[in-house]
Design an enzyme around this catalytic site. Sequence first.
Site, PDB file in Angstrom:
ATOM      1  N   SER A   1      -6.664 -11.527   4.269  1.00 20.87           N
ATOM      2  CA  SER A   1      -6.418 -10.509   5.251  1.00 20.87           C
ATOM      3  C   SER A   1      -4.937 -10.286   5.571  1.00 20.87           C
ATOM      4  O   SER A   1      -4.609  -9.296   6.219  1.00 20.87           O
ATOM      5  CB  SER A   1      -7.154 -10.899   6.534  1.00 20.87           C
ATOM      6  OG  SER A   1      -6.638 -12.105   7.050  1.00 20.87           O
TER       7      SER A   1
ATOM      8  N   SER B   1      -6.878 -16.170   3.386  1.00 21.90           N
ATOM      9  CA  SER B   1      -6.114 -15.002   3.823  1.00 21.90           C
ATOM     10  C   SER B   1      -4.607 -15.097   3.679  1.00 21.90           C
ATOM     11  O   SER B   1      -3.903 -14.112   3.869  1.00 21.90           O
ATOM     12  CB  SER B   1      -6.447 -14.677   5.283  1.00 21.90           C
ATOM     13  OG  SER B   1      -7.705 -14.038   5.382  1.00 21.90           O
TER      14      SER B   1
ATOM     15  N   LYS C   1       2.177 -10.583  10.860  1.00 24.75           N
ATOM     16  CA  LYS C   1       0.810 -10.059  10.697  1.00 24.75           C
ATOM     17  C   LYS C   1       0.286  -9.515  12.022  1.00 24.75           C
ATOM     18  O   LYS C   1       0.466 -10.147  13.076  1.00 24.75           O
ATOM     19  CB  LYS C   1      -0.093 -11.189  10.195  1.00 24.75           C
ATOM     20  CG  LYS C   1      -1.533 -10.754   9.912  1.00 24.75           C
ATOM     21  CD  LYS C   1      -2.365 -11.946   9.424  1.00 24.75           C
ATOM     22  CE  LYS C   1      -3.771 -11.498   9.028  1.00 24.75           C
ATOM     23  NZ  LYS C   1      -4.589 -12.638   8.536  1.00 24.75           N
TER      24      LYS C   1
END
Lengths: 469, 469
Positions: free
Chosen positions: B149, B173, B80
């Site tokens: 996210s 997330s 990420k």
Amino acid sequence: MTPDGPRTITAAAELIRRGDLTPSELLEQCLARIDRYEPRVKAWVVVDRDGAREQAERLTTELKAGTNRGPLHGIPVGIKDIIDVFDLPTGCGSKLWANSVARQDATCVSRLRQAGAVIVGKTVTTAFAFLDPPPTRNPWNLERTPGGSSSGSAAAVACGMCLGALGTQTGGSLTRPASFCGVYSLKPTWSRVSVNGVLPFSTTLDHVGVMANCVRDLAILIEPIAGHDPDDSSASWRPVSDCVSRIDESLKRTAEQSRDDWLPRPGYVHTASFFAETVAPEVAEFMDRIDRDLKSLAHSDAVVRRSVLPAGFADIHRHHRTIMAVEAAEVHGRRLARHPDDYPPRIRELIEEGQRVPATEFRAARLARDRLDEDMTSFHQLEPLLTPATVSAAPAADTTGSPWCNVPWSFLGVPTVSLPLGWSADGLPLAVQLVGAQWAEDSLLTRAALVEHVFRLDGAFEPRPLPLD
Amino acid sequence: MTPDGPRTITAAAELIRRGDLTPSELLEQCLARIDRYEPRVKAWVVVDRDGAREQAERLTTELKAGTNRGPLHGIPVGIKDIIDVFDLPTGCGSKLWANSVARQDATCVSRLRQAGAVIVGKTVTTAFAFLDPPPTRNPWNLERTPGGSSSGSAAAVACGMCLGALGTQTGGSLTRPASFCGVYSLKPTWSRVSVNGVLPFSTTLDHVGVMANCVRDLAILIEPIAGHDPDDSSASWRPVSDCVSRIDESLKRTAEQSRDDWLPRPGYVHTASFFAETVAPEVAEFMDRIDRDLKSLAHSDAVVRRSVLPAGFADIHRHHRTIMAVEAAEVHGRRLARHPDDYPPRIRELIEEGQRVPATEFRAARLARDRLDEDMTSFHQLEPLLTPATVSAAPAADTTGSPWCNVPWSFLGVPTVSLPLGWSADGLPLAVQLVGAQWAEDSLLTRAALVEHVFRLDGAFEPRPLPLD
């Protein structure tokens, strides 16, 4: 206040304390000098005018509300561009890192802020803090190098673009540029200042240090940034404290006692025994003059003692290079393979050399350092050493000059202070380098402040105006 | 080996172990899927093809020389884009940070590398890891959100562009995007994985976690990255160990014993009591079906117990928002003032909200968490909880969906595993979320692996092919 504004932190802090100067006014003086000199000197990678003005305004408001954070309250400082400053890029002299914005302050920067300093911007470093020449020029002669790798910090302080600056030293990266540019520097004991948020070069040789325009300012800058940091497990727990007040007490005593009682008594490492073979004749003469002056100022032959350095010193430069090359290869090897074009020739050669060093040679260098450490411990029980700061005045701008006089002290991790106390034949600054024992920054700075005081008092050293105006 | 190559780490590791697949071949399969799907899915900020190929080659050579680092040897993973990867930018969904190159790996990345993982590149995050929609699309329906996210990590694993990925969770997330995209996720206990080198969002709520295509793969990914880190003083000393072998033993026993002895016995938080009022009817029906299936698979009514959550749960979402807003304001407040244009509306609103929260409200939220922590400790002595993973299947791409079902467990810092075990009417994945006690990742993962096993074994859940081909 001179029309141009104060050039030392000490003087500016006094004006601010008395209410005769605000942080915002002081910052504008510095920004005006940046406007005037920067196009020729090129000391800065980024000048954060808006950010600095906002900080200065906040500190001006604080003062009006009665809060003075101390001698750094409202003082503009520059930060070498291998040290992270929140929301500014940390370029490290790399093309590929030019837009690498730091998400937070390095510990030393965050502590300067807490002490009230205004961060003006990022000062030029050589590529990855090694020897390849930077764009910055020497303010005393634009054809000459400012030295490196903390090139921009030294040039900026010399021009009064800021009153203090952070730099780093692995070989001679603080003392050399400070000396070439005619400013003062302190390289503290290794591990005294956290390296969290600082690009590593050679992890067991890297030092964060400070530059300014007098010895007392060095003490003002080092106190808040020294000491333990939970984010750097190698940082020492030992703070530097009471340094400024010790200097003040010591200078006060000079007014009350006979000179023989207070004159500094540095052990003078005679140039003939170690440094003279390498330094330029001009520097040898400069050191002889300092020797004579110290004796005459003290009215006594016994004041200056000549010391012979331990035998292991003969190998120090070779061992330093070995450790630095191996550790630089550790930091940069993988990246050099990916981006060879981002590495100029000298740092590239060092990394490649480091990749070829046999482990036995590396271990021998580490062992030699341990042995020398022990020898120096007893040696230093005498006095601080007085040595030349550089082998010559600033050479042409296609090099950054030689770190030869500084490497031994980076290798040993002992603190040094450099003082500009003379001028070369062509009008460039010449400096001496006082060397203290490990952790003895306080006594080293106190003695350095006395040397500075007595030389200026007796007119043995006269400051000159920058030739840029 | 399917023609397309293995989609789980478990399967790939077995092929690599047997010599039927090399890390380089496996990487090329993943890169081919990136070529095929990425233009539509937009899961990646950077694909480091050259770097990944070099890593895979080195790991292929190591294997030939007889070294196998374990089940992650040669496994392509995605990171990420708020987590630092050496020499790649850490963009964080910020326009101004798009070229901010990381000088070193985050601790979790460096540990994945040591375990043999191949870092393929950086996966899309929403801006600063909050709720503003990212460019990434849901591979099951390109009009829908992948969730956020950790949007890119979930979409990339769903497409087999990598076999595992790192994500982070402050609200929902990890679990939400994993569930929307039909992959598995583990959000570990808070502080189990170091956050050194990870952009903070809300320091007491941020978790680093993992995604993959089966439960056993989650165990393979969490083991190397969990545990103490000298560079993150908040990271726990407790490692996760023996998790993979416990799963293997437990699945082996299923072949030897009667089903009643090995079927998982999760405490089922009945949707009527807490979640049913918020989840979509389709999710409520899905949870009822899971309930029925678990009972029928176990041939016993006693297997699934319904639990009532502690009373304090009613306030959990409000308190979570308070803490998250204040801590986000702490991280971003100064930067938002300097660069308002770099903050899209939802994160901006959260930060501004955080700047207005009274300290008493913040402290009340922290106190409520401490109290709930104690209540949950006794509550969890029963069994892991079985809850819906999301309030609905993936909604349209102008939101990232609601973290409502995940917030309580982020707030409490207890570990969760999500498993895709169903399909919505319009063909999107639906998932359950198992919740364990603090530090009980091993038993949580073992039970989750049994649930996965029994559902697949009995055909209660049938995987479907991605509709992208």
